[in-house]
Design a protein around this motif. Structure first.
Motif, mmCIF file in Angstrom:
data_model
loop_
_atom_site.group_PDB
_atom_site.id
_atom_site.type_symbol
_atom_site.label_atom_id
_atom_site.label_comp_id
_atom_site.label_asym_id
_atom_site.label_seq_id
_atom_site.Cartn_x
_atom_site.Cartn_y
_atom_site.Cartn_z
ATOM 1 N N PHE A 169 0.841 -1.199 0.000
ATOM 2 C CA PHE A 169 0.000 0.000 0.000
ATOM 3 C C PHE A 169 0.874 1.246 0.000
ATOM 4 N N SER A 178 -3.451 0.910 -3.400
ATOM 5 C CA SER A 178 -2.585 -0.254 -3.544
ATOM 6 C C SER A 178 -1.252 0.238 -4.094
ATOM 7 N N THR A 183 -5.902 0.366 -7.187
ATOM 8 C CA THR A 183 -7.035 0.315 -6.269
ATOM 9 C C THR A 183 -6.963 1.463 -5.274
ATOM 10 N N TYR A 185 -8.292 2.713 -1.797
ATOM 11 C CA TYR A 185 -8.916 2.123 -0.611
ATOM 12 C C TYR A 185 -9.650 3.140 0.254
ATOM 13 N N ARG A 186 -9.066 4.301 0.450
ATOM 14 C CA ARG A 186 -9.722 5.270 1.326
ATOM 15 C C ARG A 186 -9.161 6.669 1.114
#
Length: 195
Positions: A169, A178, A183, A185-186
């Motif tokens: 991450f 990621s 990706t 994530y937040r």
């Protein structure tokens, strides 16, 4: 008055014996090293405002800052929370216990006093609903983190951090991705650079 405590937990489950009951509700900042099991997590949760089911009275808790980055989560000890559904906040009879190097479901659920959290660097997995009903403003994720299966639903969240040495991450402009950037994530709701 703010009360800051630093402790090393050599024996998992011994946190409650190391903090006088008269001080428990007054501690605002707690830094822990050593090994933490379910009994320790349960005690930390109480200090941050969470009971087994729901929140505690504000007079019983004051913990706003928790640094367990140099501690390890281990299995064992008592359960720390009951499962509940997200929609109606109805609790079930399912109990949650700690697992080695994991942030398990509902671990920081209902910890309404807790604003800053530094997670153990040895943790490799963060499970679903670990931060449900969170009031976190700042969270530092583990440097060894491999699996991130949850959201951090805090409407107060303004800062996510992770070590640049993490292989899975990365955080760029306050947003967790990621490592390959494929990706997202937040992104903190209250991130200062958000549009």
């Amino acid at each position: 008055a703010e009360l800051e405590i630093t402790l090393n937990i050599e024996t998992p489950g011994s946190l409650s014996s190391m903090i006088a009951s008269s001080k428990k509700s007054q501690i605002t900042s707690l830094t822990l090293s050593g090994k933490l099991n379910g009994s320790d997590i349960s005690y930390i949760r109480e200090m941050a405002g969470a009971g087994y089911k729901g929140t505690l009275s504000s007079s019983k808790c004051a913990l706003e800052y928790l640094d367990i980055s140099n501690a390890s989560i281990v299995s064992g000890g008592s359960y720390y929370a009951f499962e509940h559904t997200n929609a109606t906040i109805e609790y079930t009879d399912k109990k949650y216990y700690t697992e080695d190097n994991s942030i398990t479901p509902f671990m920081f659920d209902d910890c309404y006093k807790l604003k800053t959290l530094l997670l153990p660097n040895t943790v490799t997995k963060i499970d679903t609903n670990a931060f449900w009903n969170s009031y976190l403003v700042s969270i530092t994720l583990p440097s060894c983190l491999e699996t991130f299966s949850c959201i951090i639903p805090s409407f107060y969240l303004s800062e996510i951090k992770i070590s640049e040495s993490n292989k899975h991450f990365k955080v760029i402009d306050g947003t967790l991705y990621s490592i390959d950037m494929k990706t997202l994530y937040r992104c903190p709701v209250n991130y200062s650079n958000s549009i």
